[in-house]
Design a protein around this motif. Structure first.
Motif, PDB file in Angstrom:
ATOM      1  N   ALA A   8      -2.919   8.444   3.718  1.00 54.14           N
ATOM      2  CA  ALA A   8      -3.209   7.723   2.478  1.00 54.14           C
ATOM      3  C   ALA A   8      -2.711   6.286   2.537  1.00 54.14           C
ATOM      4  N   SER A   9      -1.481   6.074   3.008  1.00 50.61           N
ATOM      5  CA  SER A   9      -0.926   4.715   3.061  1.00 50.61           C
ATOM      6  C   SER A   9      -1.679   3.845   4.060  1.00 50.61           C
ATOM      7  N   ARG A  10      -2.027   4.412   5.216  1.00 51.09           N
ATOM      8  CA  ARG A  10      -2.761   3.627   6.219  1.00 51.09           C
ATOM      9  C   ARG A  10      -4.168   3.293   5.746  1.00 51.09           C
ATOM     10  N   ARG A  11      -4.821   4.259   5.115  1.00 51.29           N
ATOM     11  CA  ARG A  11      -6.177   3.991   4.617  1.00 51.29           C
ATOM     12  C   ARG A  11      -6.150   2.936   3.513  1.00 51.29           C
ATOM     13  N   LEU A  12      -5.177   3.003   2.630  1.00 57.24           N
ATOM     14  CA  LEU A  12      -5.074   1.981   1.588  1.00 57.24           C
ATOM     15  C   LEU A  12      -4.795   0.611   2.209  1.00 57.24           C
ATOM     16  N   GLY A  13      -3.954   0.588   3.228  1.00 54.56           N
ATOM     17  CA  GLY A  13      -3.686  -0.674   3.897  1.00 54.56           C
ATOM     18  C   GLY A  13      -4.944  -1.257   4.528  1.00 54.56           C
ATOM     19  N   ILE A  14      -5.751  -0.406   5.154  1.00 54.74           N
ATOM     20  CA  ILE A  14      -6.990  -0.865   5.792  1.00 54.74           C
ATOM     21  C   ILE A  14      -7.988  -1.350   4.752  1.00 54.74           C
ATOM     22  N   LEU A  15      -8.144  -0.575   3.669  1.00 51.03           N
ATOM     23  CA  LEU A  15      -9.181  -0.882   2.679  1.00 51.03           C
ATOM     24  C   LEU A  15      -8.806  -2.041   1.757  1.00 51.03           C
ATOM     25  N   LEU A  16      -7.510  -2.197   1.482  1.00 46.48           N
ATOM     26  CA  LEU A  16      -7.093  -3.208   0.512  1.00 46.48           C
ATOM     27  C   LEU A  16      -6.624  -4.509   1.144  1.00 46.48           C
TER      28      LEU A  16
ATOM     29  N   PRO B 164       0.807  -1.224   0.000  1.00 46.36           N
ATOM     30  CA  PRO B 164       0.000   0.000   0.000  1.00 46.36           C
ATOM     31  C   PRO B 164       0.840   1.275   0.000  1.00 46.36           C
ATOM     32  N   LEU B 165       1.969   1.265   0.707  1.00 43.38           N
ATOM     33  CA  LEU B 165       2.809   2.454   0.736  1.00 43.38           C
ATOM     34  C   LEU B 165       3.463   2.691  -0.625  1.00 43.38           C
ATOM     35  N   ASP B 166       3.815   1.627  -1.359  1.00 42.80           N
ATOM     36  CA  ASP B 166       4.327   1.782  -2.726  1.00 42.80           C
ATOM     37  C   ASP B 166       3.284   2.454  -3.609  1.00 42.80           C
ATOM     38  N   ILE B 167       2.040   1.985  -3.476  1.00 40.04           N
ATOM     39  CA  ILE B 167       0.954   2.548  -4.285  1.00 40.04           C
ATOM     40  C   ILE B 167       0.743   4.020  -3.944  1.00 40.04           C
ATOM     41  N   ALA B 168       0.720   4.336  -2.648  1.00 42.59           N
ATOM     42  CA  ALA B 168       0.492   5.725  -2.229  1.00 42.59           C
ATOM     43  C   ALA B 168       1.599   6.639  -2.739  1.00 42.59           C
ATOM     44  N   ILE B 169       2.857   6.242  -2.542  1.00 35.61           N
ATOM     45  CA  ILE B 169       3.980   7.082  -2.964  1.00 35.61           C
ATOM     46  C   ILE B 169       4.015   7.207  -4.482  1.00 35.61           C
ATOM     47  N   GLY B 170       3.764   6.095  -5.186  1.00 43.06           N
ATOM     48  CA  GLY B 170       3.799   6.129  -6.644  1.00 43.06           C
ATOM     49  C   GLY B 170       2.739   7.030  -7.241  1.00 43.06           C
ATOM     50  N   GLU B 171       1.509   6.942  -6.721  1.00 43.35           N
ATOM     51  CA  GLU B 171       0.427   7.772  -7.247  1.00 43.35           C
ATOM     52  C   GLU B 171       0.641   9.247  -6.894  1.00 43.35           C
ATOM     53  N   ILE B 172       1.132   9.501  -5.688  1.00 38.89           N
ATOM     54  CA  ILE B 172       1.423  10.887  -5.303  1.00 38.89           C
ATOM     55  C   ILE B 172       2.541  11.451  -6.167  1.00 38.89           C
TER      56      ILE B 172
END
Length: 260
Positions: A250-258, A109-117
């Motif tokens: 963003a990273s924590r929310r993606l981790g929770i949701l995904l 999730p943190l990869d996704i958050a950093i990449g999209e940002i």
């Protein structure tokens, strides 16, 4: 220490994917640059002839076009980052289910958050660069400090993108994007974009100074006009905190949701 599976150090793959996808939709990407440019010609060049000089940084009289241009530069970086970090990410997350597929690969999730940002940052930076070229061609840059305007715009775009992505993880439907417009439009109109802070009542000035775009505009005006002092560090610190909050949420929310 991050939990296992949260970060794999492959955020660059997300940026590469976004570049490949958007090379066929370049017109939609570039169109975001046009709005602040139209405002510059309409309000700065057209309306500016009726206004004359206004009080710029340091209280010095400044031509209205030169006053408005740095503000629109900041707004350009904001728009490019926020729209990409909200609309596109919400579609990928809610409907395309793209991130669910990505988590089946060596991405967290943190990869996704950093990449999209980072991609939203590049888009906002592209708008800022194009706007700087227009300002240079119109003779609206009056200081060598302006060479730092592009790095500052990238940092501002990163902060707005981080907050935008964090907000996108809380959205439930497309109707929630009306709230994005409700936040962006008043902030664009009232963050001293077109008028000095002194025109507002004292109570309203306090509210305006809390808006993130106000701090972005102060940074850009200082760099483009050469009135740089220690106060610029306070404006930059505002965006450091803003970016940190956005990335963490963003990273924590993606981790929770995904990963639930």
């Amino acid at each position: 220490m991050l939990p296992t599976g949260m970060y794999a150090g492959r955020a660059r793959v997300m940026v590469e994917r976004s570049m490949l996808v958007n090379r066929r939709a370049w017109l939609a990407v570039v169109s975001g640059f046009c709005e602040p440019l139209f405002y510059l010609f309409a309000m700065g060049v057209g309306f500016g002839r009726l206004v004359g000089d206004v009080a710029g940084p340091g209280g010095e009289p400044t031509d209205y076009v030169a006053y408005v241009a740095p503000a629109l530069l900041a707004a350009s970086a904001m728009n490019g980052a926020v729209y990409d970090a909200t609309f596109n990410i919400f579609f990928k997350f809610k409907y395309a289910k793209l991130y669910d597929a990505m988590l089946a690969t060596p991405l967290g999730p943190l990869d996704i958050a950093i990449g999209e940002i980072a991609w939203a940052l590049l888009r906002g930076g592209m708008y800022a660069f194009g706007f700087l070229v227009v300002m240079l061609g119109m003779g609206l840059i009056a200081s060598p400090w302006a060479v730092l305007a592009l790095p500052a715009a990238l940092f501002i775009a990163f902060s707005f993108a981080a907050i935008g992505m964090a907000c996108a993880t809380f959205m439930r439907s497309w109707q929630d994007f009306e709230l994005v417009q409700l936040a962006l439009m008043p902030m664009f109109l009232f963050s001293t974009t077109f008028f000095p802070l002194a025109v507002y009542p004292a109570q309203v000035q306090v509210g305006v100074q809390c808006l993130p775009l106000y701090h972005a505009i102060e940074i850009m005006r200082a760099l483009c006009t050469g009135f740089v002092d220690v106060s610029i560090l306070g404006h930059l610190a505002y965006f450091v905190v803003m970016a940190a909050i956005g990335v963490v949420v963003a990273s924590r929310r993606l981790g929770i949701l995904l990963l639930r």
